[in-house]
Design a protein around this motif. Sequence first.
Motif, short mmCIF file in Angstrom:
data_model
loop_
_atom_site.label_atom_id
_atom_site.label_comp_id
_atom_site.label_asym_id
_atom_site.label_seq_id
_atom_site.Cartn_x
_atom_site.Cartn_y
_atom_site.Cartn_z
N LEU A 78 1.47 -1.29 0.62
CA LEU A 78 0.18 -0.48 -0.19
C LEU A 78 1.31 1.64 0.19
O LEU A 78 2.15 1.47 0.46
N ILE A 79 0.39 2.29 -0.54
CA ILE A 79 0.84 3.75 -1.00
C ILE A 79 0.00 4.47 1.30
O ILE A 79 -0.51 4.59 1.04
N ARG A 80 1.43 4.51 2.31
CA ARG A 80 1.53 4.83 2.97
C ARG A 80 1.75 6.63 3.10
O ARG A 80 1.09 7.47 3.47
N ARG A 81 2.59 7.06 2.97
CA ARG A 81 3.02 8.76 2.55
C ARG A 81 3.46 8.56 0.39
O ARG A 81 4.37 7.78 -0.10
N LEU A 82 3.61 9.51 -0.04
CA LEU A 82 3.41 9.58 -1.28
C LEU A 82 4.14 11.64 -1.38
O LEU A 82 3.43 12.26 -0.86
N SER A 83 5.58 11.24 -1.53
CA SER A 83 6.18 12.47 -2.52
C SER A 83 6.04 12.84 -4.12
O SER A 83 6.72 12.02 -4.35
N VAL A 84 6.03 13.82 -4.31
CA VAL A 84 5.64 13.77 -5.71
C VAL A 84 6.62 15.13 -6.33
O VAL A 84 6.72 16.22 -5.48
N GLN A 85 7.72 15.28 -6.33
CA GLN A 85 8.72 15.79 -6.89
C GLN A 85 8.18 16.57 -8.96
O GLN A 85 8.40 17.74 -8.95
N HIS A 86 7.88 15.80 -9.33
CA HIS A 86 7.48 16.26 -10.74
C HIS A 86 6.32 15.22 -11.10
O HIS A 86 6.14 14.45 -11.28
N ILE A 87 4.78 15.81 -11.70
CA ILE A 87 4.14 15.08 -12.47
C ILE A 87 3.75 15.29 -13.58
O ILE A 87 3.57 16.75 -14.50
N ASP A 88 4.11 14.47 -14.51
CA ASP A 88 3.67 14.78 -15.99
C ASP A 88 2.01 13.72 -16.13
O ASP A 88 1.93 13.36 -15.37
N GLN A 89 1.61 13.68 -17.48
CA GLN A 89 1.15 13.03 -17.88
C GLN A 89 0.57 11.72 -17.52
O GLN A 89 0.03 10.61 -17.39
N GLU A 90 2.17 11.14 -17.61
CA GLU A 90 2.69 9.68 -17.46
C GLU A 90 2.30 8.81 -16.65
O GLU A 90 1.83 8.39 -16.39
N LEU A 91 2.60 10.13 -15.26
CA LEU A 91 2.63 9.89 -13.51
C LEU A 91 1.53 9.82 -13.75
O LEU A 91 0.82 9.07 -12.82
N ALA A 92 0.79 11.31 -13.81
CA ALA A 92 -1.14 10.49 -13.83
C ALA A 92 -1.31 9.23 -13.95
O ALA A 92 -2.36 8.84 -13.28
N SER A 93 -1.09 8.84 -15.20
CA SER A 93 -2.01 7.72 -15.85
C SER A 93 -1.24 6.65 -14.79
O SER A 93 -2.16 5.40 -14.48
N ILE A 94 -0.43 6.94 -14.45
CA ILE A 94 -0.12 5.35 -13.26
C ILE A 94 -0.58 5.56 -11.69
O ILE A 94 -1.32 4.89 -11.27
N LEU A 95 -0.76 6.73 -11.85
CA LEU A 95 -1.38 7.17 -10.63
C LEU A 95 -2.75 6.88 -10.52
O LEU A 95 -3.34 6.77 -9.60
N ALA A 96 -3.06 7.00 -11.48
CA ALA A 96 -4.74 7.22 -11.92
C ALA A 96 -5.27 5.23 -11.88
O ALA A 96 -6.21 5.17 -11.21
N ASN A 97 -4.70 4.66 -11.52
CA ASN A 97 -4.26 3.10 -11.31
C ASN A 97 -4.30 2.27 -9.90
O ASN A 97 -4.51 1.30 -9.81
N GLU A 98 -3.79 3.65 -8.92
CA GLU A 98 -3.13 3.45 -7.98
C GLU A 98 -4.65 3.18 -6.72
O GLU A 98 -4.96 4.56 -7.15
N ASP A 99 -4.24 2.90 -5.54
CA ASP A 99 -5.19 2.93 -4.83
C ASP A 99 -4.84 3.67 -4.07
O ASP A 99 -3.38 3.52 -2.72
N LEU A 100 -5.40 4.45 -3.69
CA LEU A 100 -4.81 5.91 -3.01
C LEU A 100 -5.22 6.35 -1.42
O LEU A 100 -5.12 6.53 -1.08
N SER A 101 -6.67 5.55 -1.24
CA SER A 101 -6.97 5.11 -0.44
C SER A 101 -6.76 5.48 1.38
O SER A 101 -7.05 5.96 1.92
N HIS A 102 -5.11 5.21 0.78
CA HIS A 102 -4.23 4.62 2.32
C HIS A 102 -3.08 5.63 2.36
O HIS A 102 -2.72 5.21 3.74
N VAL A 103 -3.20 6.50 1.69
CA VAL A 103 -1.95 7.70 1.62
C VAL A 103 -2.75 8.52 3.24
O VAL A 103 -3.01 8.96 2.81
N ARG A 104 -1.47 8.39 4.00
CA ARG A 104 -1.82 9.24 5.44
C ARG A 104 -0.85 10.74 4.39
O ARG A 104 -1.15 11.38 5.31
N SER A 105 0.09 10.98 4.11
CA SER A 105 0.78 12.07 3.89
C SER A 105 1.13 11.62 1.97
O SER A 105 1.64 11.93 1.76
N LEU A 106 1.10 13.47 1.57
CA LEU A 106 0.69 13.72 -0.06
C LEU A 106 2.02 15.02 0.58
O LEU A 106 1.35 16.31 0.78
N THR A 107 2.47 14.36 -0.07
CA THR A 107 4.37 16.56 -0.43
C THR A 107 4.16 16.36 -1.82
O THR A 107 4.70 15.38 -3.11
#
Length: 456
Positions: free
Chosen positions: A352-381
């Motif tokens: 599970l993704i619990r803490r997510l750090s994003v330094q650069h987001i583009d369309q490709e990364l957005a597509s990867i994140l779209a298919n991830e379960d983000l409901s358990h992410v406690r912190s987003l930076t």
Amino acid sequence: MLEDESSLAKHRKVLSIVGFGGLGKTTLAREVYRKIQGHFHCQAFVSVSQKPNVKKIMKDLISQLPCKEDFAKGIDTWDEAKCIVKIKELLQDKRYLIVIDDIWSISAWNAIKYAFPENDFSSRIVATTRIVDVARSCCLDGNGRMYEIEALSDLHSKILFFKRIFGLEDRCPDVLKQISNKILKKCGGLPLAIITISSLLATKPVVKDEWERVRRSICSALDKGRSLDGMNSILSLSYNDLSPNLKSCLLYLSIYPEDYVIVRDILVRRWIAEAFISEERGQSKQEVAENHFYELINKSMVQPVEIGYDGKACACQVHDMMLELIISKSVEDNFISLAGHSQTDLVNHHGLIRRLSVQHIDQELASILANEDLSHVRSLTVTASTCIKHLPMLVRFEALRVLEFQNCESLNKYDMNGIDKLFQLNYLSFRATDMSKLPSGIVKLYGLETLDIRDT
């Protein structure tokens, strides 16, 4: 750097400092900068790192240089070329001192060097790098000099080692001198290795068996010369000696980019919001968290910066070799998931993704994140991202305790609908973004303890 009797004395000159990681290139550059900055009209110290963001580097430079109030108006809309032109304009009639720390490629140097004009005011540029070819490239204009930093001698290694442990270089008990020599041999004259091991030993009983145990724990790779494996062995030894709470606090720093200045007060609040900190022995969470911060400094796991009048560090930085280690540990333990970082990629994560750090987001990364379960992410930076609109909707991050956007351009284009559904949110930051109006849903965040809107 200052004295030169030749006819070229007024020309701009470049000093490039080159050497293995951990030899003290940045420390030397900072000391040079501190000692001579008073001889220049203006000065700045910037870091480049392995994955340089030229526009951010230029903005950092401008923020440190004296300029008229309206000079940087509209800076968020400038592209790299305009940033360079504006800095050149700013420096054209001034004697300037610029330190460019941690350059990893010739292309990175070529991307920024045109911002520094040749103006015959005896200006100086100091560059640091691990790579000899990069150091040579910085000096190619004929007015440069390359300084190859060397490992410490046996004598200076002992002085540094014993002063850190005993306060004075001549206080080592005779029974420990032989084992000290063996430990120092493994450190290979690397200041970072010596400081790390001596900081560890300073917390141990001053007995031969304890020191012998530390010596055996150090990989022998450094016996045969400086190596990354040997340095990682020493850093890992100090990391493994930390308490579980301190390990969590240290691993948490992997959310930040390389060479990032981590402000103490912000970090302390984030640790508390992440529930890393508990009240103990009559101390508040704030006091315990601050003690953890200074303990990491005292153990030389992080480096103090911005020392206040009281002698205490207001911020810290993580050495790039230590950062590589804690990123590796964080990913391995699924403690933090990194996206858009140079060192790793989200596709490599497990569990599970619990803490997510994003330094650069583009369309490709957005597509990867779209298919991830983000409901358990406690912190987003999200740090220094320009395409923030690609970030998934906030309603998908329903378990968030910490949400930070920092130095994000065009954040006002990101849809903040659903922020009122983040019922567990404790910490929210829009620091140094272009947010002009707070989302209305914030009023429903009844558990929110920190809202940071500085520099917006």
